[in-house]
Structures are given as C-alpha cells and as structure tokens.
Design an enzyme around this catalytic site. Structure first.
Site, PDB file in Angstrom:
ATOM      1  N   ARG A   1       0.823  -4.909  -5.762  1.00 40.41           N
ATOM      2  CA  ARG A   1       1.145  -6.120  -4.994  1.00 40.41           C
ATOM      3  C   ARG A   1       1.379  -7.318  -6.225  1.00 40.41           C
ATOM      4  NH1 ARG A   1      -0.748  -4.491  -0.041  1.00 40.41           N
ATOM      5  NH2 ARG A   1      -2.367  -2.623  -0.278  1.00 40.41           N
TER       6      ARG A   1
ATOM      7  N   THR B   1       4.059   2.216   5.677  1.00 40.51           N
ATOM      8  CA  THR B   1       2.776   2.030   5.569  1.00 40.51           C
ATOM      9  C   THR B   1       1.907   2.854   6.790  1.00 40.51           C
ATOM     10  OG1 THR B   1       1.437   0.096   6.694  1.00 40.51           O
ATOM     11  CG2 THR B   1       3.375   0.095   7.334  1.00 40.51           C
TER      12      THR B   1
ATOM     13  N   ASP C   1       4.588  -5.128   5.942  1.00 49.75           N
ATOM     14  CA  ASP C   1       5.030  -6.338   6.443  1.00 49.75           C
ATOM     15  C   ASP C   1       5.402  -7.357   5.109  1.00 49.75           C
ATOM     16  OD1 ASP C   1       2.421  -6.361   6.222  1.00 49.75           O
ATOM     17  OD2 ASP C   1       2.050  -7.457   8.252  1.00 49.75           O
TER      18      ASP C   1
ATOM     19  N   ASP D   1      -0.436   1.714   8.706  1.00 47.97           N
ATOM     20  CA  ASP D   1      -0.787   0.936   9.799  1.00 47.97           C
ATOM     21  C   ASP D   1      -0.063   1.154  11.018  1.00 47.97           C
ATOM     22  OD1 ASP D   1      -2.619   0.233   7.637  1.00 47.97           O
ATOM     23  OD2 ASP D   1      -1.383  -1.641   7.511  1.00 47.97           O
TER      24      ASP D   1
ATOM     25  N   ARG E   1      -5.545  -1.969   8.845  1.00 48.47           N
ATOM     26  CA  ARG E   1      -5.522  -3.509   8.873  1.00 48.47           C
ATOM     27  C   ARG E   1      -5.969  -4.107  10.190  1.00 48.47           C
ATOM     28  NH1 ARG E   1      -2.387  -6.597   4.944  1.00 48.47           N
ATOM     29  NH2 ARG E   1      -2.203  -5.261   3.016  1.00 48.47           N
TER      30      ARG E   1
ATOM     31  N   ASP F   1       2.344  -0.894  12.154  1.00 47.64           N
ATOM     32  CA  ASP F   1       2.601  -2.174  12.727  1.00 47.64           C
ATOM     33  C   ASP F   1       3.611  -2.824  12.405  1.00 47.64           C
ATOM     34  OD1 ASP F   1       2.304  -2.559   9.957  1.00 47.64           O
ATOM     35  OD2 ASP F   1       0.675  -3.968   9.853  1.00 47.64           O
TER      36      ASP F   1
ATOM     37  N   GLY G   1       0.961  -1.421  -0.069  1.00 44.67           N
ATOM     38  CA  GLY G   1       0.071   0.042   0.044  1.00 44.67           C
ATOM     39  C   GLY G   1       0.972   1.354   0.059  1.00 44.67           C
TER      40      GLY G   1
END
Ligand code: ATP
Length: 328
Positions: free
Chosen positions: A75, A130, A106, A132, A176, A134, A14
């Site tokens: 992707r 990202t 990730d 996120d 996510r 994370d 992303g």
C-alpha cells in the site's frame, strides 16, 4: 493508433490467489505479440521507487499454482499525491513503458484512474484482483473463489468440534464492506445465521433463530459474520447472545489472513489466465482507463470510473431466503 512496445505489470493492495496465473498470462500474451514486459515490484511503491525488472516467458514458469503474488504488493500513500505520480511517470518513461496493467482492488483502480488522467499517454488496463468481490463489471474478482473455498474448508472443521460439544460458533470472515464471501460460505456450510454489511441485523431475530435451532435439537450452530457487518464487534455480539442462550457453549473464531493464502482454485487459475490475456489484447486494440471482467462467462471491458461507482453487490434476497428455509 500507436503500437505498444513495452508494458509494465504490477499487483497492488491486498494480495489475492489467482494473481500469479494472471501475471503469467499478461507476460506471455505480451511477449507472444512482440511486446516487452517489465515487472514492477510492490505495486505503486515500486513504480515510484523504480523497482522494476525485465520479464521473459521463463520468469513466469511454474507459478500457476502459487498463492500470493510473485511481484509482491504494497500500500503506497505517496501515489495519492500528484508529485508521487509524477515520479512514477518519469520512471515509466525512463524504461520506455507505454502501457500499464494493474491488478488489484478498488483503491488500486482509483490510483490507476488518477494516474491515467494525469498522464493519458500511458495506456492503463485494470484487472480485478481482490478476495472481496466488490467491483462492478465482473461477476467474480480474482481470489474470491479460492478464499470462499478456504473459508468453507475451515468452517467444515469447526463444525466437527461444534457438533461434538454442542457449541455455537460465531465465525468472522473477510470481505471489507462486502458480504459476498460470508453469504456464499454460509450457504455452502449450512450456517444457521449469516450477518452481512448489506443488511441490518436485528439481534433479537438472531437469538430467536438460534433458540429455534436449540428447540429443534440442533447439536451445533454456526453464525457467519462478515467483517464489515454493522452490528459491532463479534466478541460483544457473542456476549450479548450468551446472555440469552445459556445452554450453548459459545465460541468466537476470527479466520483472518489464512483466507488470503493458498493455491488458487481451478476457477481462479482460469479466470486469472483469461483476464490477463484479455487485458493485453484490449490494450493492443487501443483501450485505456478500463477494467477487464467476466460477466455471464463473457469477457468484457468496463470504464474504470464505472467499475468504481457502479453498485456491485445487490443483496441477493433470494439466497438469504433460501438460507432461512434450508437451516431449519
Ligand atoms: P483490496 O481491495 O484487496 O484492499 P485495494 O486495491 O483496494 O485492494 P488499497 O490499499 O485500497 O487496496 O489501494 C492500493 C493502493 O492504491 C494504495 O496503497 C495507493 O497506492 C493506491 N490508491 C488507493 N487510493 C488512491 C487514491 N485515492 N489516489 C491515488 N492512489 C490511490
């Protein structure tokens, strides 16, 4: 130690605001140190399809302020296969590229690690990009700050209309499996409720909380729901609450992809610049299969394997408790 002569850079997964300042830093730090740079379009797809071009200092002019990524991202399922990664390796060798900087999340790091284990002669450095937030090994990932600010801006606007009509809004935000954006935005916007994937939500508790708000004469309520929250579909959730609280006009807003766009914040521009600069320096010092990150305002490297397996988002109970107090 073998000196690096040519470096490839790609963005994958992303997109996240801050990727462009980071690309700029990678390109200019490499060239400053006498290393040529090849930009790879669309992440691992471009690596496999040989979609690459030489980059100079001017090819990254005036991109600090741009959202998205000038290298594009994608992707790519083929990179999951040994054969796909072989094609990528062959293309890198044809271009005499001996080091790779990958900017992504990730999934991107998992691919980078597999590639590097298969072909250890290409040094690989990851940069956490990202929204996120994370990844273990960096308190913040590129894009998280901008995305959180975008969410705050949107919720401020929603609050205006919610307040005017005595409305209760359920707002879904991205992340996510991480509730990082939801929690930060919830605090900054004074949300009455925040639903996170890291914590099971009791619907009864939420309803109780909202009823209390009604009793306390709140003219509007905002509940932020992280997309990974386990209590199910946000529309079903709103329906369930509606059955118990009829006074409020209940609305649902899914913020969606606008959270990925926009000019990077000052924080993400500086973070991107620092991480890009650090990644090239780490590669030049012989590091590989690592990720550069920022912790306690200090740049550090973490093995990619650890960045993937370490547990990042320790639920910040103290912040949640604070939300309960501040939202009375
Ligand atoms: P975001 O967190 O923003 O979604 P991401 O980097 O996690 O970013 P993914 O789509 O999960 O995004 O991964 C990006 C790319 O990395 C994939 O399209 C694929 O090419 C590669 N990749 C992901 N997982 C693997 C894997 N197990 N093996 C090899 N390559 C992988």
């Amino acid at each position: 130690m073998q000196k690096i002569s040519k470096l490839g850079v790609l963005t994958s997964g992303g997109d996240a605001p801050g990727m462009n300042p980071c690309i700029r830093a990678v390109v200019r730090t490499a060239i400053y140190n006498g290393i040529s740079v090849v930009g790879i379009r669309q992440g691992y797809k471009g690596l496999i399809e040989n979609d690459m071009f030489e980059m100079g200092t001017r090819s990254v002019s005036n991109i600090l302020n741009l959202g998205g990524t000038i290298l594009k991202t994608a992707r790519c399922m083929e990179f999951h296969t040994v054969e796909g990664r072989e094609k990528a390796y062959k293309n890198l060798k044809d271009h005499d590229i001996d080091a790779l900087v990958v900017i992504g999340g990730d999934g991107t790091f998992t691919g980078a690690l597999k590639f590097s284990q298969q072909f250890p002669d290409v040094r690989v450095m990851g940069i956490p990009g990202t929204i996120d937030n994370d990844l273990y090994g960096s308190t913040y990932t590129l894009g998280f700050d901008t995305a959180t600010n975008t969410v705050i801006d949107a919720i401020d606007k929603i609050r205006d209309t919610a307040d005017s009509h005595d409305r209760l809004f359920f707002i879904e935000v991205m992340g996510r499996d991480s509730g990082a954006i939801a929690l930060r935005a919830g605090i900054a916007c004074g949300a009455e409720g925040i639903l996170l994937p890291e914590k099971a939500t009791a619907i009864d508790e939420l309803i109780e909380l909202l009823k209390k708000g009604e009793f306390n004469k709140k003219s509007s309520s905002i509940v932020i729901v992280a997309e990974g929250d386990k209590s199910g579909n946000i529309y079903d959730l709103a329906k369930k609450v509606k059955q118990q609280i009829s006074n409020y006009d209940i609305k649902v807003t899914v913020l969606g992809h606008l959270q990925r766009g926009g000019a990077p914040s000052s924080f993400d521009r500086i973070l991107g610049s620092r991480l890009g600069y650090a990644a090239v320096n780490a590669l030049m010092s012989g590091h590989t299969q690592e990720m550069v990150g920022l912790e306690a305002n200090v740049i550090k490297t973490t093995p990619i394997e650890e960045a993937l397996t370490g547990h990042k988002f320790k639920l910040e109970d103290d912040l949640l408790q604070m939300v309960d107090v501040l939202s009375i």
